[in-house]
Design an enzyme around this catalytic site. Structure first.
Site, PDB file in Angstrom:
ATOM      1  N   TRP A 255     -20.388  18.355   8.360  1.00 13.12           N
ATOM      2  CA  TRP A 255     -21.512  17.536   8.416  1.00 13.12           C
ATOM      3  C   TRP A 255     -22.078  17.301  10.173  1.00 13.12           C
ATOM      4  CZ3 TRP A 255     -19.372  12.948   4.984  1.00 13.12           C
ATOM      5  CH2 TRP A 255     -19.397  13.416   3.749  1.00 13.12           C
TER       6      TRP A 255
ATOM      7  N   LEU B  88       1.223  -6.236  -8.740  1.00 11.47           N
ATOM      8  CA  LEU B  88       0.758  -6.937  -7.655  1.00 11.47           C
ATOM      9  C   LEU B  88      -0.871  -6.775  -7.094  1.00 11.47           C
ATOM     10  CD1 LEU B  88       1.169  -9.543  -5.931  1.00 11.47           C
ATOM     11  CD2 LEU B  88       2.236  -8.212  -4.435  1.00 11.47           C
TER      12      LEU B  88
ATOM     13  N   GLY C 181      -0.662   4.848  -0.611  1.00  6.99           N
ATOM     14  CA  GLY C 181      -1.404   5.556   0.124  1.00  6.99           C
ATOM     15  C   GLY C 181      -0.940   6.283   1.085  1.00  6.99           C
TER      16      GLY C 181
ATOM     17  N   LYS D  91     -10.867  -5.312  10.418  1.00  6.80           N
ATOM     18  CA  LYS D  91      -9.670  -4.896  11.311  1.00  6.80           C
ATOM     19  C   LYS D  91      -9.543  -5.825  12.532  1.00  6.80           C
ATOM     20  CE  LYS D  91      -7.788  -1.988   8.323  1.00  6.80           C
ATOM     21  NZ  LYS D  91      -6.629  -2.039   7.594  1.00  6.80           N
TER      22      LYS D  91
ATOM     23  N   GLY E  51       0.686  -1.158  -0.035  1.00  2.40           N
ATOM     24  CA  GLY E  51       0.077  -0.047   0.051  1.00  2.40           C
ATOM     25  C   GLY E  51       0.762   1.166   0.134  1.00  2.40           C
TER      26      GLY E  51
ATOM     27  N   SER F 113      -8.778   3.110  15.158  1.00  6.39           N
ATOM     28  CA  SER F 113      -9.266   3.179  16.547  1.00  6.39           C
ATOM     29  C   SER F 113     -10.769   2.618  16.365  1.00  6.39           C
ATOM     30  CB  SER F 113      -9.139   4.606  17.144  1.00  6.39           C
ATOM     31  OG  SER F 113      -9.637   5.491  16.217  1.00  6.39           O
TER      32      SER F 113
ATOM     33  N   GLY G 118       1.115   4.094   3.766  1.00  2.00           N
ATOM     34  CA  GLY G 118       2.158   3.596   3.087  1.00  2.00           C
ATOM     35  C   GLY G 118       3.331   4.429   2.521  1.00  2.00           C
TER      36      GLY G 118
HETATM   37  O1  GFB Z   1     -13.482  11.374   9.448  1.00  2.19           O
HETATM   38  P1  GFB Z   1     -14.834  10.931   9.380  1.00  2.19           P
HETATM   39  O2  GFB Z   1     -15.485  10.829   8.036  1.00  2.19           O
HETATM   40  O3  GFB Z   1     -15.007   9.536  10.184  1.00  2.19           O
HETATM   41  O4  GFB Z   1     -15.814  11.875  10.326  1.00  2.19           O
HETATM   42  P2  GFB Z   1     -15.207   8.780  11.689  1.00  2.19           P
HETATM   43  C1  GFB Z   1     -15.792  12.468  11.541  1.00  2.19           C
HETATM   44  C2  GFB Z   1     -16.769  13.128  12.170  1.00  2.19           C
HETATM   45  O5  GFB Z   1     -16.643  14.590  11.306  1.00  2.19           O
HETATM   46  C3  GFB Z   1     -17.974  12.867  11.863  1.00  2.19           C
HETATM   47  C4  GFB Z   1     -17.933  15.202  10.868  1.00  2.19           C
HETATM   48  O6  GFB Z   1     -18.924  13.227  12.908  1.00  2.19           O
HETATM   49  C5  GFB Z   1     -18.648  13.612  10.645  1.00  2.19           C
HETATM   50  O7  GFB Z   1     -20.012  13.729  10.549  1.00  2.19           O
HETATM   51  N1  GFB Z   1     -17.852  15.742   9.441  1.00  2.19           N
HETATM   52  C6  GFB Z   1     -18.144  16.991   9.504  1.00  2.19           C
HETATM   53  C7  GFB Z   1     -17.247  15.282   8.460  1.00  2.19           C
HETATM   54  N2  GFB Z   1     -18.035  17.304   8.293  1.00  2.19           N
HETATM   55  C8  GFB Z   1     -17.438  16.540   7.622  1.00  2.19           C
HETATM   56  C9  GFB Z   1     -17.063  16.251   6.249  1.00  2.19           C
HETATM   57  O8  GFB Z   1     -17.360  17.276   5.191  1.00  2.19           O
HETATM   58  N3  GFB Z   1     -16.644  14.997   5.772  1.00  2.19           N
HETATM   59  C10 GFB Z   1     -16.596  14.024   6.680  1.00  2.19           C
HETATM   60  N4  GFB Z   1     -15.861  12.751   6.187  1.00  2.19           N
HETATM   61  N5  GFB Z   1     -16.890  13.918   7.789  1.00  2.19           N
HETATM   62  C11 GFB Z   1     -14.064   6.786  10.344  1.00  2.19           C
HETATM   63  C12 GFB Z   1     -14.567   5.545  10.065  1.00  2.19           C
HETATM   64  O9  GFB Z   1     -15.027   7.305  11.253  1.00  2.19           O
HETATM   65  O10 GFB Z   1     -12.747   7.033  10.817  1.00  2.19           O
HETATM   66  C13 GFB Z   1     -13.388   4.732   9.718  1.00  2.19           C
HETATM   67  O11 GFB Z   1     -15.726   5.468   9.278  1.00  2.19           O
HETATM   68  C14 GFB Z   1     -12.182   4.766  10.198  1.00  2.19           C
HETATM   69  O12 GFB Z   1     -13.639   3.353   9.880  1.00  2.19           O
HETATM   70  C15 GFB Z   1     -11.507   6.251  10.434  1.00  2.19           C
HETATM   71  O13 GFB Z   1     -12.172   4.486  11.651  1.00  2.19           O
HETATM   72  C16 GFB Z   1     -10.445   6.537  11.244  1.00  2.19           C
HETATM   73  O14 GFB Z   1     -14.055   9.453  12.578  1.00  2.19           O
HETATM   74  O15 GFB Z   1     -16.489   9.026  12.069  1.00  2.19           O
END
Ligand code: GFB
Length: 318
Positions: free
Chosen positions: A203, A40, A14, A141, A11, A109, A17
């Site tokens: 969000w 690969l 990414g 995971k 990876g 986490s 990686g």
């Molecule tokens: O980082 P995130 O997408 O994932 O969202 P998680 C974290 C928080 O930020 C949530 C808010 O409460 C979202 O609603 N948020 C606010 C936003 N604005 C935004 C935006 O514009 N985009 C996004 N994406 N979020 C992930 C897991 O959880 O974290 C994975 O789904 C993984 O499995 C990763 O563990 C590290 O922290 O909620």
């Protein structure tokens, strides 16, 4: 492990990686092995077996994974569970067959229960139910780290699992539908500033709390584990501090120089209320994160803008 060890970074294109490769090269490791997906396919067990039989790998850093933010996880759980299970099963089993002694498996986490006591200790794994927006990814995971534990137990391998908190840094994903919150807000703030917008949409409610680790700190923790001969176990990797999504948005707006209003979109999910890691296990061994959040966001923002070099957006940012 020595500087000539053959270290396969799965990876390597990414965010995790590529940080591992940068760190290994900077530390003087001369045999870092990488393969693109075309060279690969890690979803192909026979190809992965052939690769390990031919390459005589000493150490595997298993950073290849299907990852994404809350929306991607919640809307594509089938892809997240299947691809992660297949990649980790293929790589870990092929490494064991080829007598690779050392491997580092990277998780997240979100493997810990939704309603965990905070900060989250490694022992809280599997003590109650997971957060539904990412349970498919989390189950994959958890299976990966259990695979490492089981192989260590039955076959005397030395496979270690690192569970980083939410990561950010160079080579992150800035696609607004599949990214995590930090890159998403960085991009939104940047575009809002360029467009002279009055508002920026965040969000959810802004109240969930998250902990953010710069990916270069994760790479440093990985080398620490390898160079200090940590042979097995599960280790949280974080900074030991969190903040609310509102506070994160405010910090990003400050770094970017956007001074409009934050608007919260309640139709989007909050996800888990809090996931602050207890990082004392690694700290007691002598490792701590060193990159502060505002400093890390500022350098990540510079890299984000540079990746737009030549486009009209680049000219508009100092
Ligand atoms: O980082 P995130 O997408 O994932 O969202 P998680 C974290 C928080 O930020 C949530 C808010 O409460 C979202 O609603 N948020 C606010 C936003 N604005 C935004 C935006 O514009 N985009 C996004 N994406 N979020 C992930 C897991 O959880 O974290 C994975 O789904 C993984 O499995 C990763 O563990 C590290 O922290 O909620």
């Amino acid at each position: 492990m020595n500087k000539q060890s053959r270290i396969f970074v799965a990876g390597h294109r990414g965010m995790v990686g590529s940080a591992l490769v940068r760190r290994l090269v900077a530390a003087g490791y001369t045999n870092v092995v990488t393969r693109t997906r075309l060279e690969l396919d890690l979803m192909d067990q026979a190809a992965v077996n052939r690769f390990f039989e031919a390459e005589k790998i000493d150490v595997v850093l298993l950073a290849a994974a299907r990852v994404g933010g809350i929306f991607a996880n919640a809307s594509r759980p089938g892809e997240f569970i299947y691809e992660n299970l297949v990649i980790e099963t293929n790589v870990i089993h092929a490494a064991y067959r080829a007598q690779v002694e050392r491997l580092v498996f990277f998780g997240s986490s979100c493997i810990y229960p939704k309603q965990c006591p905070q900060p989250i200790r490694e022992e809280y794994l599997l003590t109650s139910s997971l957060e539904p927006t990412n349970d498919a990814y989390a189950i994959a995971k958890i299976a990966g780290l259990k695979l490492c534990e089981a192989y260590n137990c039955e076959y005397n391998t030395q496979y270690v699992s690192l569970m980083p908190t939410n990561l950010y840094g160079p080579n992150d994903n800035y696609d607004l539908k599949s990214s995590h919150v930090l890159p998403a807000l960085l991009r939104k703030a940047h575009e809002a500033k360029l467009n002279g917008a009055d508002t920026l949409t965040v969000w959810g409610s802004g109240t969930p709390r998250r902990e953010f680790l710069h990916v270069d700190d994760l790479a440093a923790a990985t080398l620490f584990v390898l160079e200090n001969n940590v042979m097995e176990g599960l280790f949280n990797v974080g900074v030991g501090e969190d903040l609310s999504i509102r506070e994160l948005a405010e910090c990003i707006c400050k770094v970017v120089g956007f001074d409009g209003e934050l608007v919260f979109d309640a139709s989007k999910p909050d996800g888990t209320p809090r996931k602050l890691l207890d990082v004392s296990r690694l700290a007691q061994m002598g490792w701590r994160a060193t990159i502060g959040l505002e400093q890390g966001i500022a350098s990540t923002y510079r890299e984000f803008v540079e990746s737009y070099a030549g486009s009209p957006t680049a000219a508009a940012v100092q």
